[in-house]
Motif scaffolding. Structure first.
Motif, PDB file in Angstrom:
ATOM      1  N   GLY A 141       0.842  -1.210   0.000  1.00  0.00           N
ATOM      2  CA  GLY A 141       0.000   0.000   0.000  1.00  0.00           C
ATOM      3  C   GLY A 141       0.865   1.244   0.000  1.00  0.00           C
ATOM      4  O   GLY A 141       0.624   2.182  -0.782  1.00  0.00           O
ATOM      5  N   ILE A 142       1.902   1.245   0.873  1.00  0.00           N
ATOM      6  CA  ILE A 142       2.816   2.397   0.904  1.00  0.00           C
ATOM      7  C   ILE A 142       3.487   2.547  -0.468  1.00  0.00           C
ATOM      8  O   ILE A 142       3.611   3.640  -1.016  1.00  0.00           O
ATOM      9  N   GLY A 143       3.889   1.388  -1.005  1.00  0.00           N
ATOM     10  CA  GLY A 143       4.536   1.404  -2.321  1.00  0.00           C
ATOM     11  C   GLY A 143       3.619   2.027  -3.375  1.00  0.00           C
ATOM     12  O   GLY A 143       4.062   2.850  -4.187  1.00  0.00           O
ATOM     13  N   LEU A 144       2.333   1.643  -3.345  1.00  0.00           N
ATOM     14  CA  LEU A 144       1.385   2.189  -4.332  1.00  0.00           C
ATOM     15  C   LEU A 144       1.233   3.700  -4.177  1.00  0.00           C
ATOM     16  O   LEU A 144       1.157   4.434  -5.176  1.00  0.00           O
ATOM     17  N   ALA A 145       1.206   4.154  -2.907  1.00  0.00           N
ATOM     18  CA  ALA A 145       1.097   5.603  -2.657  1.00  0.00           C
ATOM     19  C   ALA A 145       2.316   6.311  -3.257  1.00  0.00           C
ATOM     20  O   ALA A 145       2.201   7.382  -3.869  1.00  0.00           O
TER      21      ALA A 145
END
Ligand code: ATP
Length: 592
Positions: free
Chosen positions: A98-102
């Motif tokens: 999720g952090i990566g996608l952000a």
């Protein structure tokens, strides 16, 4: 003039070409060159670099995230460790993703202003350069342009501006590469200072090892540009004399001469391109080899602690793509460097030779006076010698003289296109060079020896870039030049597109259209350079009729040979070997 040298290639004969100072081939020289073209947009460049650094930092964080997830998966763990080992922050794999996608979304958003900034840097530079070149060229003195080879304007605005734009593009790409590389290395240092230091030293060693190899391929970057300058001059000449080339059946010889130069430029360019392709690849593979050696060394000397190497290796590979980008940009910018030097040299010369526009707005001609006027194209070689005469308003004066005696040069001086070398030229008592070029152009109309049509409508050809004139005024001028009926007979009348690449006109029609151009706005002084030479009888008669009708209403200076034209004149001046004498009127016909 250019000559063919014994190797069948084109070489400059020298005197008319300003020498090209050798550009500095090092990274600092390339940077200085690019910055010179960027000029007032430097802040924009630094903004681009700052944004690129931010993008680089986010990209580094993303790479860490990817490495952390990969390590967790390969270690069969549900938790990914973020940041340096001693911080010990752990998140679940979905949270890490999720952090990566952000981060990915942020990168996508930031890519838009970054791309815009980079694109605007080069397009703005090109716009600025083209504007400056056009203005400088078109406002330079005729004397200066006389000394230039053909095709200079085309080359400046075409090839040189494109190359300069490319060098700005490369500078922007290179600076972005440096900023991103710095961000990645900063990330690596934060994560594992010692390993990062080892890798930086490794990169340095790779550079040092490759230096002798790259030096071997280093070429003289000025050679292609110098050869290209010659080629452009010759191509422009070939385009101008196309008809003669066909008539004399010398197309193959002309092509051979051009190809000789083109081949030299291509060979030199090929060597430069070879270096530009080879060096970044050698460097990239060398650096990857070094990483492998480092990993092997670490693995054989330490039992544990290999975890930190994985994200670092990933970062290094990413950093290497930036180094590669930087090297590519450097090599391309280095190729462009001589063009920028050439642009600067040409611009400097053109701006230095700007034509004096004068400031006195003259509204009436009254009289025109030459007192002891000399003119020399080359210092000490006067082609006009101590010329004195005056012409009153409304007079029609013929100028005769053998070929090469100085008649056209005299015309250039009285049209305020050439400044006399010494002596005095006045109009209504005002020194001609003090009269504003704009007001003098409004007072005068000029019909050159070889009038040229422009690509545009018949009306555009008469208006000739002077938007203030109405259709009615255009038609009045055409009627006065006895070309109106022929224009009306064209498929779309005054809206018919004529000129090079469109519908042609006969020599007589073109000449009368050129007279209409000169008569537009009813100028007080009309200067015609052999208006009836090489014309059909009908056109000649029509032009003579125009002259007879104009007589008395405007001052007319007529360079002419034909007795029929000269008979209309009130006075005849003869120029012989640069010396002017007034002929008694009865000898007109005999002298002509
Ligand atoms: N751009 C130039 N640079 C150097 N010399 C020039 C240049 N233009 C003309 N000349 C020289 O100046 C002299 C006068 O030339 P000009 O064209 O004024 O003669 P002209 O009387 O108009 O000739 P023509 O009747 O053949 O047109 C000639 O010797 C010519 O070679």
């Amino acid at each position: 003039m250019a000559v063919e040298n014994p190797r069948g290639t084109i070489a400059a004969s020298g005197s008319d070409r300003p020498a090209l100072p050798p550009p500095s081939g090092g990274p600092l020289g390339v940077l200085r060159n690019g910055l010179a073209v960027i000029g007032p947009d430097r802040k924009r460049l630094w903004g681009t670099v700052a944004l690129a650094f931010v993008v680089g930092v986010i990209e580094t964080a993303l790479l860490y995230m990817v490495a952390a997830v990969a390590i967790a998966i390969s270690g069969n763990s549900h938790l990914a460790r973020l940041g340096p080992a001693d911080l010990g922050i752990q998140v679940s794999i979905p949270s890490a993703c999720g952090i990566g996608l952000a981060l990915v979304a942020t990168l996508m958003l930031l890519s838009i202003p970054l791309a815009q900034l980079m694109a605007s840097l080069s397009t703005r530079a090109m716009l600025r350069l083209r504007g400056r070149m056009l203005t400088a060229y078109l406002h330079s003195s005729l004397q200066y342009r006389d000394t230039q080879r053909e095709g200079l304007l085309q080359q400046l605005v075409g090839e040189y501006a494109l190359r300069a734009e490319n060098s700005v593009q490369q500078l922007a790409l290179g600076c972005v590469g440096v900023a991103m590389f710095a961000a990645v290395i900063a990330g690596a240092i934060v994560s594992s200072p010692l390993l990062a230091l080892g890798l930086i030293i490794g990169l340095g060693i790779t550079f040092a090892l490759l230096a002798p190899v790259t030096k071997r391929f280093r070429q003289d970057v000025t050679k292609p540009v110098l050869t290209n300058r010659e080629i452009v001059g010759h191509v422009a000449q070939a385009a101008r004399i196309g008809q003669e080339i066909s008539a004399f059946h010398v197309a193959d010889a002309v092509a051979r001469q051009l190809l000789g130069g083109i081949k030299i430029a291509a060979t030199a360019m090929g060597k430069l391109r070879f270096e530009a392709r080879l060096v970044p690849n050698l460097f990239q593979y060398g650096a990857i080899g070094l990483v492998l050696i480092l990993i092997a060394a670490l693995a054989s000397t330490s039992a544990g602690g290999m975890e930190g190497v994985a994200p670092l290796a990933l970062l290094l590979v990413r950093a290497l793509t930036y180094v590669r980008q930087l090297q590519r940009s450097f090599h391309t910018a280095r190729e462009m460097a001589p063009y920028i030097t050439a642009v600067e040299t040409e611009l400097e010369q053109l701006e230095e030779h700007a034509w004096d526009t004068g400031s006195h707005a003259l509204t009436a001609l009254e009289s025109l006076r030459f007192e002891g006027v000399n003119y020399a194209y080359k210092p000490g070689e006067n082609v006009l010698k101590d010329i004195s005469f005056s012409i009153d308003q409304g007079e029609m004066v013929g100028i005769v003289g053998p070929s090469g005696s100085g008649k056209s040069t005299l015309t250039g001086v009285l049209l305020r296109l050439r400044k006399q070398t010494s002596g005095k030229v006045t109009a209504a008592g005002v020194p001609l060079m003090d009269v504003s070029a704009e007001s003098w152009a409004a007072l005068t109309g000029y019909v050159p020896q070889d009038s040229r049509l422009i690509f545009g409508t018949a009306a555009d050809n008469i208006r000739f870039f002077r938007p203030g004139f109405s259709q009615e005024q255009i038609e009045t001028a055409a009627r006065a030049a006895h070309v109106h009926d022929e224009i009306m007979a064209l498929p779309h009348g005054y809206d018919t597109v004529i000129g090079p690449g469109a519908r042609g006109l006969s020599g007589g029609q073109s000449q009368r259209l050129s007279i209409a151009r000169a008569l537009l706005g009813q100028p007080a002084l009309i200067v015609m350079d052999e208006p009836t030479s090489a014309l059909d009888a009908r056109s000649e008669a029509l032009i003579s009729q125009t002259l007879a009708e104009l007589k008395g209403s405007a001052t007319i200076i007529l360079i002419a040979h034909r007795p029929a034209t000269l008979e209309l004149c009130d006075r005849i001046l003869e120029v012989r070997y640069g010396v002017l004498t007034e002929l008694p009127t009865q000898t007109h016909a005999a002298k002509a």
